[in-house]
Design a protein around this motif. Sequence first.
Motif, mmCIF file in Angstrom:
data_model
loop_
_atom_site.group_PDB
_atom_site.id
_atom_site.type_symbol
_atom_site.label_atom_id
_atom_site.label_comp_id
_atom_site.label_asym_id
_atom_site.label_seq_id
_atom_site.Cartn_x
_atom_site.Cartn_y
_atom_site.Cartn_z
ATOM 1 N N ILE A 87 0.806 -1.225 0.000
ATOM 2 C CA ILE A 87 0.000 0.000 0.000
ATOM 3 C C ILE A 87 0.839 1.275 0.000
ATOM 4 C CG2 ILE A 87 -1.980 -1.074 1.094
ATOM 5 C CD1 ILE A 87 -0.946 0.365 3.701
ATOM 6 N N ALA A 88 2.160 1.143 0.182
ATOM 7 C CA ALA A 88 3.062 2.298 0.079
ATOM 8 C C ALA A 88 2.514 3.490 0.878
ATOM 9 C CB ALA A 88 3.282 2.646 -1.388
ATOM 10 N N SER A 89 2.323 4.647 0.203
ATOM 11 C CA SER A 89 1.963 5.882 0.899
ATOM 12 C C SER A 89 0.573 5.877 1.511
ATOM 13 C CB SER A 89 2.092 7.080 -0.048
ATOM 14 O OG SER A 89 3.458 7.406 -0.245
ATOM 15 N N LEU A 90 -0.283 4.929 1.142
ATOM 16 C CA LEU A 90 -1.591 4.864 1.799
ATOM 17 C C LEU A 90 -1.436 4.616 3.295
ATOM 18 C CD1 LEU A 90 -3.768 2.873 -0.780
ATOM 19 C CD2 LEU A 90 -3.410 5.343 -0.586
ATOM 20 N N SER A 91 -0.265 4.127 3.709
ATOM 21 C CA SER A 91 0.044 3.974 5.139
ATOM 22 C C SER A 91 -0.094 5.308 5.862
ATOM 23 C CB SER A 91 1.467 3.451 5.331
ATOM 24 O OG SER A 91 1.724 2.304 4.552
ATOM 25 N N LYS A 92 0.235 6.392 5.167
ATOM 26 C CA LYS A 92 0.228 7.719 5.781
ATOM 27 C C LYS A 92 -1.161 8.125 6.244
ATOM 28 C CE LYS A 92 4.148 9.518 3.031
ATOM 29 N NZ LYS A 92 4.386 8.528 1.984
ATOM 30 N N LEU A 93 -2.211 7.601 5.594
ATOM 31 C CA LEU A 93 -3.566 7.941 6.006
ATOM 32 C C LEU A 93 -3.838 7.492 7.440
ATOM 33 C CD1 LEU A 93 -5.568 7.018 2.770
ATOM 34 C CD2 LEU A 93 -4.888 9.303 3.548
ATOM 35 N N LEU A 94 -3.278 6.353 7.818
ATOM 36 C CA LEU A 94 -3.461 5.866 9.185
ATOM 37 C C LEU A 94 -2.698 6.741 10.177
ATOM 38 C CD1 LEU A 94 -4.632 3.901 11.170
ATOM 39 C CD2 LEU A 94 -2.851 2.244 10.568
ATOM 40 N N VAL A 95 -1.503 7.184 9.804
ATOM 41 C CA VAL A 95 -0.750 8.101 10.671
ATOM 42 C C VAL A 95 -1.547 9.381 10.887
ATOM 43 C CG1 VAL A 95 1.368 9.449 10.920
ATOM 44 C CG2 VAL A 95 1.463 7.158 9.914
ATOM 45 N N VAL A 96 -2.092 9.931 9.803
ATOM 46 C CA VAL A 96 -2.875 11.166 9.907
ATOM 47 C C VAL A 96 -4.102 10.949 10.786
ATOM 48 C CG1 VAL A 96 -4.277 12.806 8.597
ATOM 49 C CG2 VAL A 96 -2.037 12.110 7.731
ATOM 50 N N TYR A 97 -4.773 9.802 10.623
ATOM 51 C CA TYR A 97 -5.931 9.506 11.470
ATOM 52 C C TYR A 97 -5.528 9.525 12.945
ATOM 53 C CZ TYR A 97 -9.512 7.002 13.993
ATOM 54 O OH TYR A 97 -10.457 6.657 14.934
ATOM 55 N N LEU A 98 -4.429 8.862 13.277
ATOM 56 C CA LEU A 98 -3.996 8.783 14.673
ATOM 57 C C LEU A 98 -3.586 10.137 15.222
ATOM 58 C CD1 LEU A 98 -2.017 5.419 14.520
ATOM 59 C CD2 LEU A 98 -4.204 5.830 15.667
ATOM 60 N N VAL A 99 -3.029 10.993 14.369
ATOM 61 C CA VAL A 99 -2.693 12.349 14.802
ATOM 62 C C VAL A 99 -3.965 13.126 15.117
ATOM 63 C CG1 VAL A 99 -1.717 14.563 14.074
ATOM 64 C CG2 VAL A 99 -0.471 12.448 13.604
ATOM 65 N N TYR A 100 -4.953 13.055 14.237
ATOM 66 C CA TYR A 100 -6.230 13.717 14.504
ATOM 67 C C TYR A 100 -6.876 13.165 15.778
ATOM 68 C CZ TYR A 100 -6.782 16.414 10.161
ATOM 69 O OH TYR A 100 -6.663 17.334 9.159
ATOM 70 N N LYS A 101 -6.801 11.875 15.952
ATOM 71 C CA LYS A 101 -7.374 11.257 17.148
ATOM 72 C C LYS A 101 -6.689 11.779 18.408
ATOM 73 C CE LYS A 101 -8.269 6.684 19.189
ATOM 74 N NZ LYS A 101 -8.063 5.213 19.020
ATOM 75 N N SER A 102 -5.373 11.910 18.351
ATOM 76 C CA SER A 102 -4.624 12.434 19.486
ATOM 77 C C SER A 102 -4.974 13.899 19.754
ATOM 78 C CB SER A 102 -3.121 12.294 19.223
ATOM 79 O OG SER A 102 -2.368 12.659 20.354
ATOM 80 N N ILE A 103 -5.211 14.657 18.685
ATOM 81 C CA ILE A 103 -5.654 16.047 18.845
ATOM 82 C C ILE A 103 -7.017 16.084 19.513
ATOM 83 C CG2 ILE A 103 -6.405 18.103 17.569
ATOM 84 C CD1 ILE A 103 -4.193 17.419 15.505
ATOM 85 N N ASN A 104 -7.913 15.214 19.073
ATOM 86 C CA ASN A 104 -9.255 15.145 19.646
ATOM 87 C C ASN A 104 -9.225 14.773 21.119
ATOM 88 O OD1 ASN A 104 -12.217 15.165 19.226
ATOM 89 N ND2 ASN A 104 -12.054 12.978 19.664
ATOM 90 N N GLU A 105 -8.228 13.994 21.515
ATOM 91 C CA GLU A 105 -8.080 13.583 22.911
ATOM 92 C C GLU A 105 -7.319 14.602 23.742
ATOM 93 O OE1 GLU A 105 -6.142 9.848 22.373
ATOM 94 O OE2 GLU A 105 -8.002 8.737 22.000
ATOM 95 N N GLY A 106 -6.878 15.689 23.104
ATOM 96 C CA GLY A 106 -6.185 16.744 23.829
ATOM 97 C C GLY A 106 -4.698 16.504 24.054
ATOM 98 N N LYS A 107 -4.135 15.509 23.384
ATOM 99 C CA LYS A 107 -2.719 15.193 23.564
ATOM 100 C C LYS A 107 -1.825 16.006 22.634
ATOM 101 C CE LYS A 107 -3.931 10.463 24.872
ATOM 102 N NZ LYS A 107 -3.834 9.020 24.490
ATOM 103 N N LEU A 108 -2.376 16.430 21.505
ATOM 104 C CA LEU A 108 -1.676 17.297 20.557
ATOM 105 C C LEU A 108 -2.633 18.417 20.165
ATOM 106 C CD1 LEU A 108 -0.105 14.656 18.090
ATOM 107 C CD2 LEU A 108 1.119 15.919 19.874
ATOM 108 N N THR A 109 -2.086 19.467 19.519
ATOM 109 C CA THR A 109 -2.919 20.522 18.956
ATOM 110 C C THR A 109 -2.437 20.826 17.549
ATOM 111 O OG1 THR A 109 -1.550 22.384 19.696
ATOM 112 C CG2 THR A 109 -3.203 21.535 21.252
ATOM 113 N N LEU A 110 -3.344 21.360 16.734
ATOM 114 C CA LEU A 110 -2.972 21.706 15.358
ATOM 115 C C LEU A 110 -1.885 22.775 15.330
ATOM 116 C CD1 LEU A 110 -6.450 21.783 13.576
ATOM 117 C CD2 LEU A 110 -4.579 20.180 13.137
ATOM 118 N N ASP A 111 -1.923 23.700 16.288
ATOM 119 C CA ASP A 111 -0.949 24.794 16.313
ATOM 120 C C ASP A 111 0.345 24.417 17.013
ATOM 121 O OD1 ASP A 111 -2.562 26.592 14.936
ATOM 122 O OD2 ASP A 111 -3.589 27.230 16.768
ATOM 123 N N GLN A 112 0.380 23.228 17.594
ATOM 124 C CA GLN A 112 1.592 22.800 18.299
ATOM 125 C C GLN A 112 2.773 22.719 17.337
ATOM 126 O OE1 GLN A 112 0.971 19.367 20.763
ATOM 127 N NE2 GLN A 112 3.124 18.730 20.665
#
Length: 468
Positions: A87-112
């Motif tokens: 799947i090559a770069s389609l792997s990146k979609l899962l990384v992005v999902y997990l980043v958004y999930k972490s933002i939603n949980e308050g562990k990261l922020t978009l402006d960080q």
Amino acid sequence: MDRKWRTIILSCMAMCVLFSYTSEMLVSAQELKSSTNIKSEGSRKYTYAPEIKESQPQLAGVKSAFIIDALNGQVIYNFQEDEPVEIASLSKLLVVYLVYKSINEGKLTLDQEVAISDQAYALSQDYNIANVPLRQDLRYRIEDLIEATVLGSANGACLALAEALAGSQDACVQMMERQLQAWNVGSFQLYNATGLSVDYQLQDVGSNKNGKTNTMTARAVAAISYHLLKEYPEVLDYSKTSKKLFQEDTSDAFEMNNPNKMLKTADYNLSYSNLDGLMVTSSPEDNFSMVSTLENNKMRMIAIVLGVKEENDLYVQSRKLLDYAAHAYRLELAIKAGQEVKQIDGIPLTNADKEWAPLIYQDDLYLLVPLIDTAPHYQYQFQANQQILKGDRLVAPLEKGTEVGKMTIEVAGYPLPILESAEGNQTKVVLAEEVKKVNLFKRTWYSLKQAFNTNWQKLRKFFTNVFN
């Protein structure tokens, strides 16, 4: 009234109450018992009505394919969906999902702002692969790294996100694996966050053809795409853009080009109306793969095509799937939020100020309906919330909005399979109003009424059967 007669009357009342509990109710305990919704393993096969099966397109030169709707995860097409594919770069979609999930949980922020490690910096300087140049004397916003990863498939930016998310790429891969297991997607093999070969050497593009690389099934890619778009649709702001400058208005401005030639904004004759995502990639062995998505008439579809030899043919096969979805299905409102539940006889109440629970649907429920079904009928299956039921009854007091169960709804004759981890064709059944607890006298009176009504119904049924 002397003590003897009071005792006799109370005993009779008690016997009526006891009888009312043991009699057959309008809604029996068996009807209300919650059926266990067992999610099978990722290898579960999907089935369709014969008319639907006959209408599905035939794809050529494709390793696997899949189409789902982005609202409920209804599957309308699948082909070799459990075949492992690079799947090559389609792997990146899962990384992005997990980043958004972490933002939603308050562990990261978009402006960080995050620092760039030696590994992420070195990878970002390799222009033989998709990248935006990163610097170690600057810090980059999480949002900018997401944009570079989604729009330009930038490998260095993706690695920087993985490290910000989990501390290291290896820890990020473990998070990716846990998420896929939670979604019950079947088999997969992950080695890194970017999808590059494990033997890739910087500045040597040929080395990407050697060594192991991430593999997934179309079912797994469908789950990633579904959850990303369902939970974080803002990702489309990046995937729909054909060109943009990374770090615009700075001396480090760098043009990012989206490789997706089907975008409605793309300067190619392959563009497809309303297509606004999601990602195109290529791998050494399985060649070209794509996740495409668009919305027409409030119906957003996700099409996955994996393992096509030629890039142009990838777009041809993806177009076939999207055309099929648009020409074979429509989206219809099956249930409206606040609508009274009339598809079950009712749930009796105990200790309450009313006999039957007032029930409504909590949310709207839209379903895909085949265009060949011009007047759809729906089938309903109720699953009671056994945590609040006492036998076949609800016991007061209960708050307005209490969930008493879920209703599963299908189009009669044309049921569609559901992606294992998706929201599905269910909607919550809740109390329309507060149910108050009443005193002993009123409880006894309601019990007597229930017993009388139940036995009257049984008596009517008996004589109806006798005379018919």
